[in-house]
Design a protein around this motif. Structure first.
Motif, PDB file in Angstrom:
ATOM      1  N   ASN A   3     112.414  53.072 124.582  1.00 16.09           N
ATOM      2  CA  ASN A   3     111.066  52.560 124.848  1.00 16.09           C
ATOM      3  C   ASN A   3     110.312  52.521 123.524  1.00 16.09           C
ATOM      4  OD1 ASN A   3     108.618  51.798 125.985  1.00 16.09           O
ATOM      5  ND2 ASN A   3     108.047  53.915 126.459  1.00 16.09           N
ATOM      6  N   TYR A   4     110.702  51.603 122.677  1.00 19.20           N
ATOM      7  CA  TYR A   4     110.143  51.490 121.325  1.00 19.20           C
ATOM      8  C   TYR A   4     110.477  50.095 120.802  1.00 19.20           C
ATOM      9  CZ  TYR A   4     109.690  52.364 116.248  1.00 19.20           C
ATOM     10  OH  TYR A   4     109.345  52.304 114.918  1.00 19.20           O
ATOM     11  N   LYS A   5     109.429  49.334 120.462  1.00 25.26           N
ATOM     12  CA  LYS A   5     109.590  47.978 119.947  1.00 25.26           C
ATOM     13  C   LYS A   5     110.405  47.102 120.892  1.00 25.26           C
ATOM     14  CE  LYS A   5     108.724  49.045 115.120  1.00 25.26           C
ATOM     15  NZ  LYS A   5     109.103  48.846 113.729  1.00 25.26           N
ATOM     16  N   CYS A   6     110.122  47.228 122.168  1.00 25.88           N
ATOM     17  CA  CYS A   6     110.680  46.314 123.161  1.00 25.88           C
ATOM     18  C   CYS A   6     109.660  46.215 124.293  1.00 25.88           C
ATOM     19  CB  CYS A   6     112.030  46.783 123.683  1.00 25.88           C
ATOM     20  SG  CYS A   6     112.025  48.402 124.443  1.00 25.88           S
ATOM     21  N   SER A   7     109.516  45.035 124.846  1.00 28.88           N
ATOM     22  CA  SER A   7     108.455  44.824 125.832  1.00 28.88           C
ATOM     23  C   SER A   7     108.949  44.898 127.264  1.00 28.88           C
ATOM     24  CB  SER A   7     107.808  43.449 125.606  1.00 28.88           C
ATOM     25  OG  SER A   7     108.754  42.419 125.807  1.00 28.88           O
ATOM     26  N   HIS A   8     110.258  44.729 127.494  1.00 24.61           N
ATOM     27  CA  HIS A   8     110.812  44.719 128.845  1.00 24.61           C
ATOM     28  C   HIS A   8     111.849  45.829 128.931  1.00 24.61           C
ATOM     29  CE1 HIS A   8     111.826  42.222 132.550  1.00 24.61           C
ATOM     30  NE2 HIS A   8     112.759  43.165 132.559  1.00 24.61           N
ATOM     31  N   LEU A   9     111.753  46.655 129.968  1.00 22.35           N
ATOM     32  CA  LEU A   9     112.679  47.770 130.159  1.00 22.35           C
ATOM     33  C   LEU A   9     114.133  47.298 130.113  1.00 22.35           C
ATOM     34  CD1 LEU A   9     113.657  50.584 131.020  1.00 22.35           C
ATOM     35  CD2 LEU A   9     113.053  49.977 133.377  1.00 22.35           C
ATOM     36  N   GLN A  10     114.920  47.922 129.235  1.00 23.29           N
ATOM     37  CA  GLN A  10     116.352  47.655 129.139  1.00 23.29           C
ATOM     38  C   GLN A  10     117.081  48.991 129.129  1.00 23.29           C
ATOM     39  OE1 GLN A  10     116.981  45.265 125.523  1.00 23.29           O
ATOM     40  NE2 GLN A  10     114.761  44.923 125.597  1.00 23.29           N
ATOM     41  N   ILE A  11     117.983  49.183 130.061  1.00 24.52           N
ATOM     42  CA  ILE A  11     118.824  50.380 130.054  1.00 24.52           C
ATOM     43  C   ILE A  11     120.250  49.937 129.764  1.00 24.52           C
ATOM     44  CG2 ILE A  11     119.741  52.289 131.414  1.00 24.52           C
ATOM     45  CD1 ILE A  11     117.088  52.401 132.864  1.00 24.52           C
ATOM     46  N   ASN A  12     120.767  50.391 128.636  1.00 22.53           N
ATOM     47  CA  ASN A  12     122.143  50.084 128.260  1.00 22.53           C
ATOM     48  C   ASN A  12     123.082  51.056 128.958  1.00 22.53           C
ATOM     49  OD1 ASN A  12     122.537  48.118 125.623  1.00 22.53           O
ATOM     50  ND2 ASN A  12     120.482  48.997 125.765  1.00 22.53           N
ATOM     51  N   ALA A  13     124.041  50.526 129.692  1.00 22.14           N
ATOM     52  CA  ALA A  13     125.099  51.332 130.298  1.00 22.14           C
ATOM     53  C   ALA A  13     126.370  51.078 129.485  1.00 22.14           C
ATOM     54  CB  ALA A  13     125.311  50.941 131.759  1.00 22.14           C
ATOM     55  N   ILE A  14     126.802  52.088 128.731  1.00 16.30           N
ATOM     56  CA  ILE A  14     127.962  51.950 127.859  1.00 16.30           C
ATOM     57  C   ILE A  14     129.056  52.886 128.355  1.00 16.30           C
ATOM     58  CG2 ILE A  14     128.806  52.113 125.490  1.00 16.30           C
ATOM     59  CD1 ILE A  14     125.951  51.685 124.529  1.00 16.30           C
ATOM     60  N   ALA A  15     130.198  52.317 128.680  1.00 15.18           N
ATOM     61  CA  ALA A  15     131.312  53.097 129.227  1.00 15.18           C
ATOM     62  C   ALA A  15     132.419  53.244 128.181  1.00 15.18           C
ATOM     63  CB  ALA A  15     131.861  52.428 130.476  1.00 15.18           C
ATOM     64  N   ILE A  16     133.034  54.417 128.143  1.00 14.78           N
ATOM     65  CA  ILE A  16     134.181  54.661 127.268  1.00 14.78           C
ATOM     66  C   ILE A  16     135.223  55.456 128.047  1.00 14.78           C
ATOM     67  CG2 ILE A  16     132.721  54.653 125.212  1.00 14.78           C
ATOM     68  CD1 ILE A  16     133.061  57.691 125.083  1.00 14.78           C
ATOM     69  N   ASP A  17     136.430  55.566 127.497  1.00 15.42           N
ATOM     70  CA  ASP A  17     137.495  56.308 128.168  1.00 15.42           C
ATOM     71  C   ASP A  17     137.064  57.749 128.415  1.00 15.42           C
ATOM     72  OD1 ASP A  17     139.060  54.084 128.135  1.00 15.42           O
ATOM     73  OD2 ASP A  17     140.207  54.661 126.351  1.00 15.42           O
ATOM     74  N   ALA A  18     137.406  58.275 129.599  1.00 14.03           N
ATOM     75  CA  ALA A  18     136.971  59.615 129.993  1.00 14.03           C
ATOM     76  C   ALA A  18     137.451  60.690 129.019  1.00 14.03           C
ATOM     77  CB  ALA A  18     137.462  59.922 131.409  1.00 14.03           C
TER      78      ALA A  18
END
Length: 523
Positions: free
Chosen positions: A400-415
């Protein structure tokens, strides 16, 4: 009864920052708390040195403050080096035009600058017929149903509309057109040495709405004006969307005739308005998409021309992530719910890099209404299950910094690499001298900071890393964490613009993600 939202509006500040922020702090302590401050007039002046203390953090802007754009060539210079609209903590430039919806549901339409003339056409401090029509369209499209349109709560313009005062020389026919079209409950203007508050006037029913809605026009004087005219206005308001129609159209004894009846606006109307009204939502339906009710009239867009200096415009036609944007890339959408949707990240780190985004304009997760938050949690659970089936874990990140629209990045990696994630965050935070706090799983928007920017990462075990140390925060911080040698070992993907895919490649990845997500879809 719904809680009333408390808002402050101020006229032209013109560089008198210390005076206005001290006054706001005093009013907020005495009569607040107020949710936001809106500046209806010129924010910058000939001397802006008083703002340095706020930019450096020696002084604080007391409440979230939103300003309009310039009305002259001199003040336009102050906006040219602005990063993404953020001036300092709690102080944001809204942009030339748009519709900004508070988490409470209050809708604020705005139009910056002065109406262009043949001599000033295309200047930074002017607006055009297309700008006025864009705001009008955004307001109507935000409802989604023309027959139920209840107007917007607040319209803020730098310039006065024609019809209010015949002696007012610098008045705009385009502002009159906009106000008459969107029927705001309150219309605030700057660009004035005087304070003027008209009695309420009624807007006639038309093709947009069957309701005869009432507008109250208020012009505010300059801060520090010598006549001691009123320059700040306190407003307690319940969002129109949460009010009964009978309360909105209730007649009062002091009503006056609409000042716009004598203004010739025939040349402002769009041709084939019934057809134009149908274009606000864009058909996302393809052979590969779910036939969800909410998905049939939506669109999705990114701005390929993005640069570091671009300012956010809270306008659903221009916002990269509002689903009613006219600049859409339909092929990036994975699935659409009632309040949120999933899309492939632009320049993804890997084939499981997904964005979680609200359909309408919300700036941060801390501002989400409960129903939106609940759906967001459902999407998180669904993505966790999908990743588990693929032998992966997923991390959810919000900046929540220098962006006007809520964006949630979902990043998946090997368990098998799960244990490395927190260590990578720690290493990168040490490199940038950023202090993170480890907190339990965030269960509610109120668990997030309600003032100022923040960064939060929800780890696969449910714990969260949180910081509000956002001054000069690296915009690619999360990507640096995951692209580092210890995790995905792909430093070339730190900047999304360096790893953009072709449309065909994006389409192929989205189709695979849709198939993977289908067993876990809940809408």
């Amino acid at each position: 009864m719904d809680k009333k939202i408390k808002i402050l509006i101020v006229g032209d500040i013109k560089g008198n920052f210390r005076q206005i922020f001290n006054r706001v702090e005093s009013v907020n302590k005495k009569s607040g708390p107020f949710d936001i401050l809106l500046c209806a007039g010129e924010f910058f002046g000939k001397n802006n040195d008083e703002l340095i203390a706020y930019k450096n953090g020696y002084k604080n802007v007391p409440i979230p403050t939103y300003i309009l754009g310039p009305t002259s060539e001199d003040t336009a210079k102050q906006y040219r080096d602005m990063d993404d609209g953020e001036i300092c903590q709690n102080l944001t430039y809204l942009g030339k035009r748009g519709l900004y919806t508070l988490s409470s549901g209050v809708k604020v339409a705005y139009l910056s600058g002065l109406e262009e003339t043949d001599r000033t056409k295309g200047m930074e401090w002017t607006f055009s017929k297309e700008d006025a029509q864009s705001v009008r369209n955004s307001c109507i499209a935000s409802k989604g149903s023309l027959t139920d349109y209840k107007g917007v709560d607040i319209l803020v313009t730098s310039q006065w509309p024609q019809g209010i005062d015949r002696k007012k020389e610098n008045a705009s026919k385009l502002v009159s057109y906009l106000a008459k079209s969107i029927k705001p409950r309150y219309h605030f203007c700057g660009d004035s040495a005087m304070y003027l508050e008209l009695s309420p006037f009624r807007n006639a029913a038309d093709e947009v709405t069957q309701f005869e809605l009432v507008t109250r026009f208020i012009a505010l004087a300059d801060v520090n004006n010598t006549q001691k005219e009123k320059y700040i206005y306190a407003l307690n308001i319940t969002p129109a969307e949460k009010m009964r129609v009978m309360d909105l159209i209730q007649k009062t004894t002091d009503e006056i005739a609409s000042p716009y009846t004598e203004v010739d606006l025939r040349d402002m109307q769009q041709k084939n308005s019934s057809d134009t009204n149908k274009q606000y939502f864009y058909d996302l339906e393809t052979d590969h998409q779910n036939q969800h009710h909410r998905g049939k009239k939506r669109g999705f867009g990114y701005n390929e021309q993005s640069t570091k200096k671009q300012r956010p415009v809270f306008d659903m036609e221009k916002c990269w992530f509002c689903l009613s944007s006219a600049e859409v890339e339909k092929h990036l959408v994975i699935t659409i719910g009632e309040n949120f949707y999933l899309a492939l990240a632009k320049g993804p780190i890997n084939e499981s890099h997904i964005l979680m985004l609200p359909i309408t304009h919300v700036q941060s997760a801390s501002l989400l209404p409960k129903e939106d938050w609940d759906e967001l949690e459902q999407y998180k659970d669904a993505l966790k299950k999908m990743c588990k089936k693929e032998g992966q874990v997923v991390c959810f990140i919000e900046r929540n910094y220098k962006c006007s629209h809520l964006q949630i990045n979902a990043i998946a990696i090997d368990a098998g690499y799960e244990w490395k994630i927190k260590h990578s965050f720690e290493d990168k935070s040490e490199e940038y001298n950023i202090q993170f706090e480890t907190v339990p799983k965030i269960e509610d928007p109120s668990d997030l900071p309600d003032k100022g920017p923040y960064f939060v990462a929800e780890l696969p075990d449910g714990t969260c890393l949180l910081t509000q140390q956002m001054k000069n925060f690296p915009l690619h911080f999360a990507r640096e964490v995951f692209c580092c040698e210890n995790l995905l070992n792909c430093d070339e993907k730190i900047d999304w613009k360096d790893c953009k895919l072709t449309k065909e490649e994006e389409t192929g990845m989205v189709l695979k993600l849709r198939e993977k997500f289908k067993p876990f879809a809940f809408s």
